[in-house]
Design a protein around this motif. Structure first.
Motif, PDB file in Angstrom:
ATOM      1  N   VAL A 174      47.525   2.195  54.902  1.00 25.96           N
ATOM      2  CA  VAL A 174      48.319   1.026  54.505  1.00 25.96           C
ATOM      3  C   VAL A 174      49.250   0.601  55.641  1.00 25.96           C
ATOM      4  O   VAL A 174      49.852   1.449  56.304  1.00 25.96           O
ATOM      5  CB  VAL A 174      49.164   1.335  53.242  1.00 25.96           C
ATOM      6  N   ARG A 175      49.338  -0.705  55.863  1.00 27.66           N
ATOM      7  CA  ARG A 175      50.379  -1.256  56.735  1.00 27.66           C
ATOM      8  C   ARG A 175      51.108  -2.351  55.952  1.00 27.66           C
ATOM      9  O   ARG A 175      50.504  -3.325  55.524  1.00 27.66           O
ATOM     10  CB  ARG A 175      49.821  -1.868  58.018  1.00 27.66           C
ATOM     11  N   ARG A 176      52.420  -2.176  55.765  1.00 28.26           N
ATOM     12  CA  ARG A 176      53.225  -3.159  55.062  1.00 28.26           C
ATOM     13  C   ARG A 176      53.487  -4.369  55.969  1.00 28.26           C
ATOM     14  O   ARG A 176      53.520  -4.247  57.186  1.00 28.26           O
ATOM     15  CB  ARG A 176      54.563  -2.552  54.629  1.00 28.26           C
ATOM     16  N   ARG A 177      53.673  -5.520  55.344  1.00 26.83           N
ATOM     17  CA  ARG A 177      53.905  -6.743  56.107  1.00 26.83           C
ATOM     18  C   ARG A 177      55.070  -6.596  57.079  1.00 26.83           C
ATOM     19  O   ARG A 177      54.996  -7.027  58.232  1.00 26.83           O
ATOM     20  CB  ARG A 177      54.166  -7.927  55.157  1.00 26.83           C
ATOM     21  N   ALA A 178      56.147  -5.972  56.630  1.00 30.40           N
ATOM     22  CA  ALA A 178      57.332  -5.840  57.479  1.00 30.40           C
ATOM     23  C   ALA A 178      57.087  -4.943  58.690  1.00 30.40           C
ATOM     24  O   ALA A 178      57.889  -4.936  59.628  1.00 30.40           O
ATOM     25  CB  ALA A 178      58.504  -5.301  56.663  1.00 30.40           C
ATOM     26  N   GLN A 179      55.978  -4.181  58.687  1.00 26.31           N
ATOM     27  CA  GLN A 179      55.687  -3.255  59.785  1.00 26.31           C
ATOM     28  C   GLN A 179      54.610  -3.790  60.726  1.00 26.31           C
ATOM     29  O   GLN A 179      54.162  -3.074  61.622  1.00 26.31           O
ATOM     30  CB  GLN A 179      55.241  -1.906  59.220  1.00 26.31           C
ATOM     31  N   ARG A 180      54.184  -5.038  60.534  1.00 20.53           N
ATOM     32  CA  ARG A 180      53.149  -5.589  61.406  1.00 20.53           C
ATOM     33  C   ARG A 180      53.697  -5.850  62.801  1.00 20.53           C
ATOM     34  O   ARG A 180      54.651  -6.604  62.968  1.00 20.53           O
ATOM     35  CB  ARG A 180      52.619  -6.913  60.854  1.00 20.53           C
ATOM     36  N   PRO A 181      53.097  -5.259  63.837  1.00 19.23           N
ATOM     37  CA  PRO A 181      53.513  -5.605  65.200  1.00 19.23           C
ATOM     38  C   PRO A 181      52.980  -6.978  65.578  1.00 19.23           C
ATOM     39  O   PRO A 181      51.909  -7.391  65.128  1.00 19.23           O
ATOM     40  CB  PRO A 181      52.881  -4.504  66.055  1.00 19.23           C
ATOM     41  N   VAL A 182      53.733  -7.683  66.398  1.00 18.21           N
ATOM     42  CA  VAL A 182      53.411  -9.055  66.756  1.00 18.21           C
ATOM     43  C   VAL A 182      53.528  -9.226  68.263  1.00 18.21           C
ATOM     44  O   VAL A 182      54.432  -8.690  68.883  1.00 18.21           O
ATOM     45  CB  VAL A 182      54.373 -10.046  66.053  1.00 18.21           C
ATOM     46  N   ILE A 183      52.588  -9.954  68.840  1.00 20.77           N
ATOM     47  CA  ILE A 183      52.707 -10.422  70.218  1.00 20.77           C
ATOM     48  C   ILE A 183      52.761 -11.934  70.172  1.00 20.77           C
ATOM     49  O   ILE A 183      51.859 -12.583  69.644  1.00 20.77           O
ATOM     50  CB  ILE A 183      51.529  -9.963  71.098  1.00 20.77           C
ATOM     51  N   ASP A 184      53.828 -12.506  70.710  1.00 19.27           N
ATOM     52  CA  ASP A 184      54.003 -13.954  70.713  1.00 19.27           C
ATOM     53  C   ASP A 184      53.915 -14.453  72.146  1.00 19.27           C
ATOM     54  O   ASP A 184      54.792 -14.191  72.965  1.00 19.27           O
ATOM     55  CB  ASP A 184      55.359 -14.326  70.100  1.00 19.27           C
ATOM     56  N   LEU A 185      52.823 -15.157  72.458  1.00 18.72           N
ATOM     57  CA  LEU A 185      52.590 -15.658  73.805  1.00 18.72           C
ATOM     58  C   LEU A 185      52.785 -17.169  73.878  1.00 18.72           C
ATOM     59  O   LEU A 185      52.170 -17.845  74.690  1.00 18.72           O
ATOM     60  CB  LEU A 185      51.172 -15.288  74.265  1.00 18.72           C
ATOM     61  N   GLY A 186      53.635 -17.693  73.016  1.00 16.46           N
ATOM     62  CA  GLY A 186      53.909 -19.122  73.026  1.00 16.46           C
ATOM     63  C   GLY A 186      52.889 -19.891  72.203  1.00 16.46           C
ATOM     64  O   GLY A 186      53.032 -20.024  70.989  1.00 16.46           O
ATOM     65  N   ILE A 187      51.822 -20.363  72.853  1.00 12.62           N
ATOM     66  CA  ILE A 187      50.804 -21.118  72.119  1.00 12.62           C
ATOM     67  C   ILE A 187      49.837 -20.200  71.383  1.00 12.62           C
ATOM     68  O   ILE A 187      49.040 -20.664  70.577  1.00 12.62           O
ATOM     69  CB  ILE A 187      50.018 -22.063  73.048  1.00 12.62           C
ATOM     70  N   LEU A 188      49.907 -18.896  71.648  1.00 18.83           N
ATOM     71  CA  LEU A 188      49.062 -17.924  70.955  1.00 18.83           C
ATOM     72  C   LEU A 188      49.939 -16.826  70.377  1.00 18.83           C
ATOM     73  O   LEU A 188      50.728 -16.211  71.087  1.00 18.83           O
ATOM     74  CB  LEU A 188      48.034 -17.319  71.913  1.00 18.83           C
ATOM     75  N   HIS A 189      49.780 -16.575  69.074  1.00 19.56           N
ATOM     76  CA  HIS A 189      50.571 -15.590  68.345  1.00 19.56           C
ATOM     77  C   HIS A 189      49.588 -14.629  67.691  1.00 19.56           C
ATOM     78  O   HIS A 189      48.673 -15.049  66.979  1.00 19.56           O
ATOM     79  CB  HIS A 189      51.410 -16.334  67.304  1.00 19.56           C
ATOM     80  N   LYS A 190      49.749 -13.328  67.954  1.00 17.98           N
ATOM     81  CA  LYS A 190      48.830 -12.322  67.401  1.00 17.98           C
ATOM     82  C   LYS A 190      49.621 -11.349  66.537  1.00 17.98           C
ATOM     83  O   LYS A 190      50.578 -10.747  66.996  1.00 17.98           O
ATOM     84  CB  LYS A 190      48.125 -11.569  68.534  1.00 17.98           C
ATOM     85  N   GLU A 191      49.204 -11.200  65.302  1.00 21.46           N
ATOM     86  CA  GLU A 191      49.876 -10.314  64.351  1.00 21.46           C
ATOM     87  C   GLU A 191      48.869  -9.280  63.862  1.00 21.46           C
ATOM     88  O   GLU A 191      47.841  -9.613  63.276  1.00 21.46           O
ATOM     89  CB  GLU A 191      50.418 -11.150  63.188  1.00 21.46           C
TER      90      GLU A 191
END
Length: 207
Positions: free
Chosen positions: A97-114
């Protein structure tokens, strides 16, 4: 992020990994593997200058570039997002299980990866990609062994596979062999969100 009628896509995502933090992650992992900038450049096909800029947080890397570096370093998606065994939060949840609040995110401006996949090195990787207007996966089409699929959660996106392009809208799904060159582009004037799935791949070959 585009506002939608379904609440699971309207909530504000957790704080993400900035270009500087991402670069620091890559630099640390490169040094842990004993690779010089020149060695990594040769293995990844990315120039020494570009790798240096990414590591210093002064470049805005594309999905294609990050994939090339990650494959050359033989690191998992979780490691790229900055997770290690020592940094995974201790919770009462089972490992699957991965909870929503624990999702790592990479924000590259025009591209966002969660990242949705639970911590650890799984063969199956699940993400939400958000492409802003004009965003794309990279100037050069990706191509490497994997099987990919997904679902357009909101907006429109152009998926090109082996020089065949399809405009996909909310609710449209897809599956393809990523040995074929492929890319994503958002040519609309609104953000696009895509559920992105990569499966049945060796760890040194997945996105």
């Amino acid at each position: 992020m585009r506002r939608d009628t379904e609440p699971r896509f309207t909530a504000t995502p957790p704080p993400g990994v900035s270009e500087f933090q991402l670069g620091a992650n890559l630099r640390k992992l490169r040094k842990q593997k004993g690779l010089s900038l020149q060695s990594l450049a040769q293995a990844s096909g990315v120039s020494v200058g570009m790798i240096s800029q990414v590591e210093r947080g002064i470049a805005n890397p594309s999905m294609r570039l990050l994939t090339s570096l990650r494959r050359a370093l033989n690191i998992s998606m979780q490691e790229l997002f900055g997770e290690t065994g020592n940094e995974i939060p201790v919770t009462s949840d089972p490992q699957f299980v991965r909870r929503r609040a624990q999702r790592p995110v990479i924000d590259l401006g025009i591209l966002h990866k969660e990242l949705l996949t639970p911590p650890g090195r799984q063969h199956l990787q699940i993400m939400i990609l958000r492409l802003e207007p004009g965003g794309e996966s990279g100037g050069k089409a990706l191509s490497y062994p994997a099987e990919k699929g997904g679902l357009v959660l909101s907006g429109k996106v152009i998926l090109s596979v082996d020089d065949v392009a399809a405009e996909l809208e909310t609710g449209d799904s897809f599956v393809f062999d990523s040995n074929q060159p492929h890319s994503l582009r958002n040519t609309s004037d609104t953000s696009t969100e895509v559920l992105w799935i990569i499966g049945a791949v060796q760890f040194d070959r997945h996105l």
